[in-house]
Design a protein around this motif. Structure first.
Motif, PDB file in Angstrom:
ATOM      1  N   GLU A 171      40.675   5.527  47.992  1.00  0.00           N
ATOM      2  CA  GLU A 171      40.708   4.374  47.099  1.00  0.00           C
ATOM      3  C   GLU A 171      41.315   4.768  45.750  1.00  0.00           C
ATOM      4  O   GLU A 171      40.957   5.795  45.183  1.00  0.00           O
ATOM      5  N   PRO A 172      42.232   3.955  45.196  1.00  0.00           N
ATOM      6  CA  PRO A 172      42.797   4.285  43.884  1.00  0.00           C
ATOM      7  C   PRO A 172      41.747   4.120  42.787  1.00  0.00           C
ATOM      8  O   PRO A 172      41.040   3.116  42.749  1.00  0.00           O
ATOM      9  N   VAL A 173      41.656   5.124  41.929  1.00  0.00           N
ATOM     10  CA  VAL A 173      40.647   5.134  40.875  1.00  0.00           C
ATOM     11  C   VAL A 173      41.288   5.577  39.564  1.00  0.00           C
ATOM     12  O   VAL A 173      42.112   6.489  39.546  1.00  0.00           O
ATOM     13  N   LEU A 174      40.904   4.926  38.485  1.00  0.00           N
ATOM     14  CA  LEU A 174      41.285   5.383  37.152  1.00  0.00           C
ATOM     15  C   LEU A 174      40.206   6.323  36.646  1.00  0.00           C
ATOM     16  O   LEU A 174      39.014   6.063  36.837  1.00  0.00           O
ATOM     17  N   ALA A 175      40.614   7.395  35.996  1.00  0.00           N
ATOM     18  CA  ALA A 175      39.665   8.337  35.400  1.00  0.00           C
ATOM     19  C   ALA A 175      40.299   8.926  34.150  1.00  0.00           C
ATOM     20  O   ALA A 175      41.521   9.047  34.064  1.00  0.00           O
ATOM     21  N   GLY A 176      39.466   9.274  33.205  1.00  0.00           N
ATOM     22  CA  GLY A 176      39.935   9.959  32.010  1.00  0.00           C
ATOM     23  C   GLY A 176      39.638  11.440  32.133  1.00  0.00           C
ATOM     24  O   GLY A 176      38.646  11.830  32.753  1.00  0.00           O
ATOM     25  N   GLU A 203      33.126  26.705  29.269  1.00  0.00           N
ATOM     26  CA  GLU A 203      32.084  26.070  28.465  1.00  0.00           C
ATOM     27  C   GLU A 203      32.613  24.790  27.838  1.00  0.00           C
ATOM     28  O   GLU A 203      33.779  24.708  27.451  1.00  0.00           O
ATOM     29  N   ALA A 204      31.741  23.795  27.738  1.00  0.00           N
ATOM     30  CA  ALA A 204      32.103  22.566  27.041  1.00  0.00           C
ATOM     31  C   ALA A 204      32.309  22.903  25.564  1.00  0.00           C
ATOM     32  O   ALA A 204      31.645  23.782  25.021  1.00  0.00           O
ATOM     33  N   THR A 205      33.259  22.225  24.960  1.00  0.00           N
ATOM     34  CA  THR A 205      33.546  22.476  23.549  1.00  0.00           C
ATOM     35  C   THR A 205      33.492  21.170  22.772  1.00  0.00           C
ATOM     36  O   THR A 205      33.568  20.084  23.352  1.00  0.00           O
ATOM     37  N   LYS A 206      33.404  21.298  21.481  1.00  0.00           N
ATOM     38  CA  LYS A 206      33.418  20.119  20.619  1.00  0.00           C
ATOM     39  C   LYS A 206      34.862  19.652  20.449  1.00  0.00           C
ATOM     40  O   LYS A 206      35.783  20.456  20.398  1.00  0.00           O
ATOM     41  N   PRO A 207      35.055  18.342  20.332  1.00  0.00           N
ATOM     42  CA  PRO A 207      36.412  17.825  20.133  1.00  0.00           C
ATOM     43  C   PRO A 207      36.978  18.270  18.788  1.00  0.00           C
ATOM     44  O   PRO A 207      36.242  18.535  17.842  1.00  0.00           O
ATOM     45  N   THR A 208      38.304  18.348  18.744  1.00  0.00           N
ATOM     46  CA  THR A 208      39.009  18.674  17.502  1.00  0.00           C
ATOM     47  C   THR A 208      39.969  17.529  17.184  1.00  0.00           C
ATOM     48  O   THR A 208      40.081  16.564  17.955  1.00  0.00           O
ATOM     49  N   ILE A 209      40.683  17.665  16.110  1.00  0.00           N
ATOM     50  CA  ILE A 209      41.657  16.643  15.729  1.00  0.00           C
ATOM     51  C   ILE A 209      42.766  16.503  16.780  1.00  0.00           C
ATOM     52  O   ILE A 209      43.375  15.457  16.914  1.00  0.00           O
ATOM     53  N   ASP A 210      43.013  17.568  17.553  1.00  0.00           N
ATOM     54  CA  ASP A 210      44.050  17.546  18.592  1.00  0.00           C
ATOM     55  C   ASP A 210      43.552  17.054  19.947  1.00  0.00           C
ATOM     56  O   ASP A 210      44.357  16.843  20.863  1.00  0.00           O
ATOM     57  N   SER A 211      42.252  16.884  20.124  1.00  0.00           N
ATOM     58  CA  SER A 211      41.693  16.486  21.421  1.00  0.00           C
ATOM     59  C   SER A 211      42.207  15.104  21.829  1.00  0.00           C
ATOM     60  O   SER A 211      42.348  14.206  20.989  1.00  0.00           O
ATOM     61  N   ARG A 212      42.466  14.957  23.122  1.00  0.00           N
ATOM     62  CA  ARG A 212      42.949  13.690  23.665  1.00  0.00           C
ATOM     63  C   ARG A 212      42.306  13.437  25.021  1.00  0.00           C
ATOM     64  O   ARG A 212      41.744  14.336  25.638  1.00  0.00           O
ATOM     65  N   ILE A 213      42.447  12.195  25.473  1.00  0.00           N
ATOM     66  CA  ILE A 213      42.016  11.801  26.818  1.00  0.00           C
ATOM     67  C   ILE A 213      43.269  11.388  27.580  1.00  0.00           C
ATOM     68  O   ILE A 213      44.055  10.572  27.098  1.00  0.00           O
ATOM     69  N   ILE A 214      43.456  11.981  28.745  1.00  0.00           N
ATOM     70  CA  ILE A 214      44.561  11.583  29.619  1.00  0.00           C
ATOM     71  C   ILE A 214      43.961  10.672  30.687  1.00  0.00           C
ATOM     72  O   ILE A 214      43.058  11.074  31.421  1.00  0.00           O
ATOM     73  N   VAL A 215      44.443   9.443  30.757  1.00  0.00           N
ATOM     74  CA  VAL A 215      43.988   8.512  31.787  1.00  0.00           C
ATOM     75  C   VAL A 215      44.923   8.658  32.974  1.00  0.00           C
ATOM     76  O   VAL A 215      46.145   8.567  32.831  1.00  0.00           O
ATOM     77  N   ILE A 216      44.329   8.932  34.133  1.00  0.00           N
ATOM     78  CA  ILE A 216      45.105   9.149  35.355  1.00  0.00           C
ATOM     79  C   ILE A 216      44.687   8.159  36.441  1.00  0.00           C
ATOM     80  O   ILE A 216      43.585   7.604  36.392  1.00  0.00           O
ATOM     81  N   ASN A 221      35.657   2.839  27.724  1.00  0.00           N
ATOM     82  CA  ASN A 221      36.265   1.531  27.926  1.00  0.00           C
ATOM     83  C   ASN A 221      37.769   1.703  27.802  1.00  0.00           C
ATOM     84  O   ASN A 221      38.281   2.026  26.739  1.00  0.00           O
ATOM     85  N   PHE A 222      38.474   1.500  28.908  1.00  0.00           N
ATOM     86  CA  PHE A 222      39.930   1.593  28.920  1.00  0.00           C
ATOM     87  C   PHE A 222      40.496   0.223  29.272  1.00  0.00           C
ATOM     88  O   PHE A 222      40.387  -0.219  30.411  1.00  0.00           O
ATOM     89  N   ILE A 254      47.917   8.294  27.366  1.00  0.00           N
ATOM     90  CA  ILE A 254      47.276   9.361  26.590  1.00  0.00           C
ATOM     91  C   ILE A 254      46.594   8.683  25.415  1.00  0.00           C
ATOM     92  O   ILE A 254      47.231   7.929  24.666  1.00  0.00           O
ATOM     93  N   LEU A 255      45.300   8.928  25.272  1.00  0.00           N
ATOM     94  CA  LEU A 255      44.509   8.241  24.254  1.00  0.00           C
ATOM     95  C   LEU A 255      43.930   9.209  23.239  1.00  0.00           C
ATOM     96  O   LEU A 255      43.590  10.349  23.581  1.00  0.00           O
ATOM     97  N   ASP A 256      43.798   8.734  22.000  1.00  0.00           N
ATOM     98  CA  ASP A 256      42.953   9.443  21.057  1.00  0.00           C
ATOM     99  C   ASP A 256      41.537   9.340  21.591  1.00  0.00           C
ATOM    100  O   ASP A 256      41.247   8.506  22.464  1.00  0.00           O
ATOM    101  N   LEU A 257      40.634  10.146  21.082  1.00  0.00           N
ATOM    102  CA  LEU A 257      39.257  10.087  21.556  1.00  0.00           C
ATOM    103  C   LEU A 257      38.676   8.695  21.315  1.00  0.00           C
ATOM    104  O   LEU A 257      38.973   8.055  20.301  1.00  0.00           O
TER     105      LEU A 257
END
Length: 175
Positions: A100-105, A80-93, A62-63, A41-44
Motif C-alpha cells: 500500500e502506498p504510504v506517506l512518511a516523514g 542515538e537520537a539527537t536534538k534538532p539543529t537549525i539545519d534539521s529537516r523532514i523529508i516526506v517520502i 500534519n502534512f 523537504i520541510l523545516d521542522l
C-alpha cells in the motif's frame, strides 16, 4: 562488470546506470534516497507524540492536512537520537508498505542536494565489519573520498513493523 555491482539490488537500479538521489546527513553519515520517492523537504514541524508507539515512529506530523508518521531511521541503525539543529529537516517520502502506498516523514540532520550516483561506483555492504544490519543498506556508493549510504527503507520499515507488531499506515501516498 565487476562482481560487486552484480550483487547490488536490481530493484534499486532497475537496469539504469545512474540514479538521481537526494543526499542528507544523519549522525555524521551521508545517506541518499531515490529522488522520485521524495515528495517534499520541510523545516521542522510540530510533532504529536503517539502514546505507546515505539521510538522509531513515535510521532506524527500534519502534512498538508494529512496525519503522517515521522520516522527516525537513525534508531533502526542503532544510532542515538539527537536534538534538532537549525539545519534539521523532514523529508516526506512516498513508499509502499505491505503493498500500500504510504506517506512518511524522515528526520534528518541536514539535507544537501539532488545529485546523480553511478551504479559502477556502488558496492553491496561488506559482510564483515559493518556496525549496521546489511539488509538495511541497499548499497554504498563511492563519490570522491566519501561513501554515500543508500538505505533499504522497505527492509527498515518492515523490520520495525515486525518488531512492533503493527504496520505504519497513518497517511496514504498521493501522486
Amino acid at each position: 562488470m565487476n562482481e560487486a555491482v552484480r550483487k547490488i539490488s536490481k530493484d534499486l537500479w532497475n537496469g539504469r546506470d545512474e540514479l538521481e538521489v537526494l543526499t542528507f546527513d544523519i549522525a555524521g553519515e551521508m545517506f541518499a534516497l531515490e529522488a522520485v520517492i521524495v515528495q517534499e523537504i520541510l523545516d521542522l514541524l510540530p510533532e504529536t507524540v503517539v502514546p505507546g508507539a515505539k521510538a522509531f515512529v513515535g510521532c506524527v506530523i500534519n502534512f498538508r492536512g494529512k496525519v503522517i508518521p515521522l520516522a527516525d531511521i537513525r534508531l533502526a541503525f542503532g544510532m542515538e537520537a539527537t536534538k534538532p539543529t537549525i539545519d534539521s529537516r523532514i523529508i516526506v517520502i512516498a513508499i509502499n508498505i505491505d503493498g500500500e502506498p504510504v506517506l512518511a516523514g524522515i528526520r534528518t540532520d541536514k539535507v544537501h542536494e539532488v545529485t546523480t550516483l553511478l551504479r559502477a561506483a556502488g558496492e553491496p555492504p561488506p559482510s564483515v565489519g559493518m556496525r549496521w544490519r546489511p539488509d538495511f543498506i541497499e548499497c554504498l556508493v563511492k563519490r570522491g573520498t566519501e561513501f554515500i549510504i543508500v538505505p533499504n527503507l522497505n527492509a527498515i520499515f518492515a523490520a520495525e513493523a515486525d518488531r512492533t507488531g503493527s504496520s505504519i499506515s497513518h497517511g496514504s501516498a498521493q501522486r
